[in-house]
Design a protein around this motif. Structure first.
Motif, PDB file in Angstrom:
ATOM      1  N   GLY A   1      36.505  44.964  47.614  1.00 30.87           N
ATOM      2  CA  GLY A   1      36.063  44.852  46.230  1.00 30.87           C
ATOM      3  C   GLY A   1      35.917  43.393  45.849  1.00 30.87           C
ATOM      4  N   LEU A   2      34.838  43.066  45.141  1.00 27.75           N
ATOM      5  CA  LEU A   2      34.530  41.675  44.802  1.00 27.75           C
ATOM      6  C   LEU A   2      34.658  41.370  43.315  1.00 27.75           C
ATOM      7  CD1 LEU A   2      31.379  41.070  47.049  1.00 27.75           C
ATOM      8  CD2 LEU A   2      33.719  40.289  47.463  1.00 27.75           C
ATOM      9  N   ASP A   3      35.101  42.333  42.525  1.00 27.67           N
ATOM     10  CA  ASP A   3      35.233  42.101  41.086  1.00 27.67           C
ATOM     11  C   ASP A   3      36.530  41.353  40.805  1.00 27.67           C
ATOM     12  OD1 ASP A   3      35.333  42.103  38.349  1.00 27.67           O
ATOM     13  OD2 ASP A   3      35.512  44.275  38.132  1.00 27.67           O
ATOM     14  N   THR A   4      36.427  40.093  40.408  1.00 27.94           N
ATOM     15  CA  THR A   4      37.607  39.316  40.042  1.00 27.94           C
ATOM     16  C   THR A   4      37.626  39.025  38.543  1.00 27.94           C
ATOM     17  OG1 THR A   4      36.389  37.379  40.885  1.00 27.94           O
ATOM     18  CG2 THR A   4      38.119  38.278  42.280  1.00 27.94           C
ATOM     19  N   GLY A   5      37.081  39.957  37.766  1.00 32.81           N
ATOM     20  CA  GLY A   5      37.227  39.941  36.321  1.00 32.81           C
ATOM     21  C   GLY A   5      36.746  38.685  35.639  1.00 32.81           C
ATOM     22  N   CYS A   6      35.549  38.238  35.981  1.00 31.71           N
ATOM     23  CA  CYS A   6      35.031  36.993  35.406  1.00 31.71           C
ATOM     24  C   CYS A   6      35.103  36.982  33.887  1.00 31.71           C
ATOM     25  CB  CYS A   6      33.588  36.776  35.861  1.00 31.71           C
ATOM     26  SG  CYS A   6      32.808  35.295  35.166  1.00 31.71           S
ATOM     27  N   VAL A   7      34.785  38.085  33.250  1.00 30.75           N
ATOM     28  CA  VAL A   7      34.679  38.135  31.798  1.00 30.75           C
ATOM     29  C   VAL A   7      36.018  37.960  31.094  1.00 30.75           C
ATOM     30  CG1 VAL A   7      34.944  40.644  31.539  1.00 30.75           C
ATOM     31  CG2 VAL A   7      33.465  39.368  29.946  1.00 30.75           C
ATOM     32  N   TYR A   8      37.132  38.215  31.779  1.00 31.89           N
ATOM     33  CA  TYR A   8      38.452  38.137  31.151  1.00 31.89           C
ATOM     34  C   TYR A   8      38.959  36.698  31.180  1.00 31.89           C
ATOM     35  CZ  TYR A   8      38.194  43.170  31.401  1.00 31.89           C
ATOM     36  OH  TYR A   8      37.792  44.476  31.251  1.00 31.89           O
ATOM     37  N   ARG A   9      38.383  35.906  30.304  1.00 34.53           N
ATOM     38  CA  ARG A   9      38.583  34.462  30.368  1.00 34.53           C
ATOM     39  C   ARG A   9      40.005  34.026  30.037  1.00 34.53           C
ATOM     40  NH1 ARG A   9      37.975  31.466  25.615  1.00 34.53           N
ATOM     41  NH2 ARG A   9      37.701  32.693  23.708  1.00 34.53           N
TER      42      ARG A   9
END
Length: 231
Positions: free
Chosen positions: A190-198
């Motif tokens: 999985g490549l989602d490292t939660g970019c939006v959760y600043r």
């Protein structure tokens, strides 16, 4: 080179930096996006405009459908109530398009989202937004769009993908955990490292994998300040 990244969620500045400064993408490269271009973050429309601009400019950018892309499409075209995301996710999306209602989003964007595939198969990888229900027969598994968009847990079975590796997004995972798992070159990553959760120091990164060298690139969230629920 071939690259994959995922879950942009309206983070245009971060994505542009990844493409132009970190990867230095050329028209000979291939870039695969694993879905969730919209919602939560500040500039959903800007992300879609930039993706379309890259494609129109001859860049080999291929995009998958994510659950947030599907939710936006359904809410805009079928006028379903869109309460599950809440105002912190919904209002920035509407604002980015300059509309007050989802059904007023220009057809150009809705048509683009509606044309997105649920999976992309390469000679050595299968790409999907969330994953598969590997308990189903292979043919049914790859038609189970609800699982492909939404599943958060699965038991990976490479035999059902012809021995190919699986890349997905959807579940925000700490960057350190992704780095550690990738080092083992697993069959599923999985490549989602939660970019939006600043606000979350363990997340807040956009991650790309070089499919040819297995090298990871991490770009910290570079957006102007915006409001989002903490994770």
């Amino acid at each position: 080179m071939r690259y994959a990244t995922t879950d942009l969620h309206g983070c245009l500045h971060t994505f542009r930096y990844l493409v132009e400064e970190e990867l230095r993408l050329t028209r000979q490269d291939e870039l695969y996006l694993l879905g969730d271009y919209v919602n939560k973050g500040p500039d959903s429309r800007g992300v879609l405009d930039y993706l379309m601009q890259l494609q129109a400019g001859g860049y080999q950018v291929r995009c998958l459908r994510g659950n947030h892309d599907q939710a936006l499409l359904d809410a805009a075209r079928k006028r379903w109530r869109w309460d599950w995301l809440g105002p912190r996710g919904r209002l920035p999306t509407l604002r980015s398009f300059g509309v007050g209602r989802l059904c007023d989003i220009p057809a150009l964007y809705l048509d683009w989202l509606a044309a997105l595939p649920y999976e992309i198969e390469l000679p050595d990888f299968v790409l999907v937004h969330a994953g598969f229900n590997f308990a189903l027969p292979p043919t049914e598994m790859r038609q189970d769009h609800a699982s492909m968009l939404n599943t958060k847990k699965f038991v990976f079975d490479p035999a059902r993908l012809g021995g190919k590796r699986l890349l997905h997004g959807h579940v925000p995972t700490p960057t350190a955990q992704v780095r550690t798992k990738a080092a083992a070159r697993p069959g599923s990553l999985g490549l989602d490292t939660g970019c939006v959760y600043r606000h979350n120091a363990d997340l807040a990164h956009l991650t790309a994998l070089n499919l040819d060298t297995w090298e990871l690139s991490f770009v910290a969230n570079r957006e102007p300040a915006y409001t989002i629920g903490k994770r």
